[in-house]
Design an enzyme around this catalytic site. Structure first.
Site, PDB file in Angstrom:
ATOM      1  CG  HIS A 109      59.806  53.943  25.789  1.00  0.00           C
ATOM      2  ND1 HIS A 109      60.241  52.685  26.163  1.00  0.00           N
ATOM      3  CD2 HIS A 109      60.406  54.803  26.651  1.00  0.00           C
ATOM      4  CE1 HIS A 109      61.047  52.778  27.204  1.00  0.00           C
ATOM      5  NE2 HIS A 109      61.166  54.058  27.519  1.00  0.00           N
ATOM      6  CG  ASP A 326      83.241  50.442  17.330  1.00  0.00           C
ATOM      7  OD1 ASP A 326      83.067  51.111  16.284  1.00  0.00           O
ATOM      8  OD2 ASP A 326      84.351  49.992  17.662  1.00  0.00           O
TER       9      ASP A 326
END
Length: 394
Positions: A109, A326
């Site tokens: 992170h 996608d």
């Protein structure tokens, strides 16, 4: 993409994307005053491909935090989870018997926040579908958020205060003895909560209503001493904020999490609008000066951790874009974090098996606290159907 192996396609695309996101293939090192830097060694990232003897249909609503078979869907490669000197990314693609697949990612992170992660994943998805150059080129330029010279703290930062637990009721939670649950809030639940709010409060976002509600119920469930000070820190993204002009393509951490603060007794005995007003007040205090003061505080105090006792962090990921990724096979059934932590939750979009649209918030609590938390949730939404608990496989 029919007939193509998603693991092979994504692995090849990942290699191409890392040409542009080359710092992610390096390793973190620590300099003077605990300053983190990336050594661009080109050592690469970890990639795992796997097969599971189940189908998407069998998983159903359990594809959300806490995700079923979490340890199998994102295998923790021994020795890979450190902050310094370890791979910055671990990706696993698991093929399902039905032809679907699960894409799981673990990222250090310190390198990126939610929008930054989505930007990188979108670059992989574009490469998977034939592009040779990402449509949005990555921008490093971490110096844009450097501290001032000389650094100076000019605002109050409750999220970094040192707290002494004088009453002993701000429970320290054992990560090995927590119950993981996810709670679904559909239109009926949100309407029930909004019906509790006075018109004088003005416009409130769904996120503000939900997190105020969860914070209040969580504090009640812990039975915190009325005089204890409790906090909630909401992550606020700096992208698009006037005065910073972060360039499109910046994929580093660009957020702060100012804390709303109150005595537990005031939070628990007052109606829901009290908590919402606290959240709005913290949000209104956000400014260019506040963010610069945070950067300066990091230098002056040597990169301190956020306040732990009595502090609840929550991040709004409903607009992060995880659900829009996608790779060529269509959008995911679920896109978001796989689990919550003891004092950190996330709010994400979710469509259940009935086709209902709403938000899901994962919570981790000790067993007796979780029981009281669920009871309080149901009590506050009694005007509508009870909040629906999405059962998780542990």
């Amino acid at each position: 993409m029919k007939g193509k192996d998603p693991a092979k396609v994504i692995k090849e695309a990942l290699g191409k994307a890392l040409v542009y996101y080359y710092p992610l293939a390096g390793r973190l090192i620590e300099g003077d005053d605990r300053k983190l830097m990336v050594d661009c060694t080109g050592e690469g990232v970890l990639f795992i491909e796997a097969d599971a003897d189940t189908t998407l249909e069998n998983l159903g609503d359990s594809i959300q935090p806490m995700c079923p078979c979490y340890e199998e869907l994102l295998y923790d490669v021994p020795g890979s989870g450190g902050i310094l000197g370890s791979p910055l990314i671990l990706i696993q693609v698991t093929r399902l018997m039905c032809g679907g697949y699960i894409f799981a990612l673990r990222l250090n992170h310190t390198m990126s926040d939610g929008p930054g992660v989505v930007q990188f994943i979108n670059a992989i998805s574009e490469m998977a579908q034939g592009l040779s150059v990402p449509s949005l080129l990555p921008i490093w330029q971490r110096e844009l958020l450097n501290a001032r010279n000389p650094p100076r703290i000019t605002r109050i930062h409750h999220e970094y205060e040192e707290v002494t637990n004088t009453k002993g009721t701000l429970m320290a939670m054992d990560e090995n003895n927590l119950v993981h649950r996810s709670f679904f809030f559909g239109l009926k639940e949100i309407r029930a909560l909004r019906n509790r709010l006075p018109a004088s409060l003005g416009a409130c976002s769904t996120f503000e209503v939900l997190i105020a509600y969860v914070w209040r119920c969580r504090t009640i469930a812990f039975a915190v001493d009325p005089d204890e000070v409790v906090r909630i820190s909401c992550l606020i993204n700096m992208r698009g904020k006037r005065g910073f002009d972060l360039p499109p393509g910046y994929y580093g951490n660009a957020f702060v999490y100012p804390a709303s603060i109150t005595k537990a007794g005031m939070l628990c005995k007052n109606p829901l609008e009290y908590a919402i007003r606290l959240l709005k007040k913290a949000k209104a205090e956000m400014s260019q000066e506040y963010i610069k003061s945070v950067a300066d505080l990091m230098v002056i105090k040597g990169r301190p951790s956020f306040t732990q006792p009595g502090n609840y962090l929550i991040s709004d990921l409903t607009h992060a874009g995880f659900g829009e990724v996608d790779f060529g096979w269509g959008k995911p059934v679920y896109g978001g974090v796989a689990r919550a932590l003891s004092n950190i939750s996330f709010c994400m979009r979710f469509r259940n098996s009935k086709g209902e649209e709403g938000n899901v918030i994962p919570i981790c609590l000790p067993p007796p606290v979780m029981e009281r938390f669920e009871q309080e949730l149901k009590r506050m939404t009694k005007e509508a159907e009870p909040v629906r608990l999405i059962k998780s496989m542990l």
